[in-house]
Motif scaffolding. Sequence first.
Motif, PDB file in Angstrom:
ATOM      1  N   LEU A 205     -15.267   4.216   7.800  1.00  0.00           N
ATOM      2  CA  LEU A 205     -15.615   5.594   8.155  1.00  0.00           C
ATOM      3  C   LEU A 205     -14.758   6.069   9.327  1.00  0.00           C
ATOM      4  N   ILE A 206     -14.434   7.342   9.328  1.00  0.00           N
ATOM      5  CA  ILE A 206     -13.606   7.913  10.382  1.00  0.00           C
ATOM      6  C   ILE A 206     -14.463   8.153  11.622  1.00  0.00           C
ATOM      7  N   VAL A 207     -14.045   7.572  12.739  1.00  0.00           N
ATOM      8  CA  VAL A 207     -14.768   7.784  13.992  1.00  0.00           C
ATOM      9  C   VAL A 207     -14.074   8.808  14.884  1.00  0.00           C
ATOM     10  N   GLU A 208     -12.752   8.972  14.679  1.00  0.00           N
ATOM     11  CA  GLU A 208     -12.037   9.935  15.517  1.00  0.00           C
ATOM     12  C   GLU A 208     -10.796  10.441  14.794  1.00  0.00           C
ATOM     13  N   GLN A 209     -10.549  11.723  14.970  1.00  0.00           N
ATOM     14  CA  GLN A 209      -9.297  12.343  14.536  1.00  0.00           C
ATOM     15  C   GLN A 209      -8.691  13.018  15.761  1.00  0.00           C
ATOM     16  N   GLN A 210      -7.441  12.700  16.057  1.00  0.00           N
ATOM     17  CA  GLN A 210      -6.711  13.395  17.117  1.00  0.00           C
ATOM     18  C   GLN A 210      -5.582  14.159  16.453  1.00  0.00           C
ATOM     19  N   VAL A 211      -5.443  15.419  16.826  1.00  0.00           N
ATOM     20  CA  VAL A 211      -4.466  16.313  16.210  1.00  0.00           C
ATOM     21  C   VAL A 211      -3.492  16.817  17.260  1.00  0.00           C
ATOM     22  N   TRP A 212      -2.218  16.755  16.925  1.00  0.00           N
ATOM     23  CA  TRP A 212      -1.173  17.363  17.726  1.00  0.00           C
ATOM     24  C   TRP A 212      -0.370  18.250  16.789  1.00  0.00           C
ATOM     25  N   ASN A 213      -0.077  19.464  17.214  1.00  0.00           N
ATOM     26  CA  ASN A 213       0.774  20.333  16.405  1.00  0.00           C
ATOM     27  C   ASN A 213       1.394  21.412  17.284  1.00  0.00           C
ATOM     28  N   ASP A 214       2.323  22.142  16.688  1.00  0.00           N
ATOM     29  CA  ASP A 214       3.021  23.209  17.402  1.00  0.00           C
ATOM     30  C   ASP A 214       2.463  24.590  17.063  1.00  0.00           C
ATOM     31  N   MET A 215       1.215  24.654  16.606  1.00  0.00           N
ATOM     32  CA  MET A 215       0.604  25.928  16.238  1.00  0.00           C
ATOM     33  C   MET A 215       0.568  26.887  17.432  1.00  0.00           C
ATOM     34  N   GLY A 216       0.185  26.389  18.601  1.00  0.00           N
ATOM     35  CA  GLY A 216       0.141  27.236  19.799  1.00  0.00           C
ATOM     36  C   GLY A 216       1.503  27.797  20.154  1.00  0.00           C
TER      37      GLY A 216
END
Length: 137
Positions: free
Chosen positions: A117-128
């Motif tokens: 099971l997924i306990v954490e998702q960390q997201v990085w992107n250049d949307m900002g």
Amino acid sequence: MSQSPSPYNGETVALARAFLDAMEAREIDIARSLLAADFTAIYPGRRSFKVLEDLVASGAARYRKVRKTYARTYYVPQDAEGIETVIFSGTLTGEWVDGKVFQDIRFTDQFRIRNGLIVEQQVWNDMGEALLVRSGA
């Protein structure tokens, strides 16, 4: 001569990808079924979510739809705490809330998975950064 087993766990990678696919299709119940009770999603700007509907609502303020194109997948075997890590990187394509198209925005998603099971998702992107360029800043 025998080969040692590969440290790559296709089931764990498939689980993380199934979550992303379900979120993209807005199949929230399917996505939720892949999460541990203590799940947390961490997004740029110090935004943290424990409830998927809150995560979706946050994105809805920025874009109508988004699709990921995957360039790389990494798998890190189980650590001493029983956590496996899956990392995807690639680009985002989609539509801003005003209907204008965006493309080629870089992303990296990291998943920490325990007991299937997924306990954490960390997201990085250049949307900002893309929003800043769009606004002329």
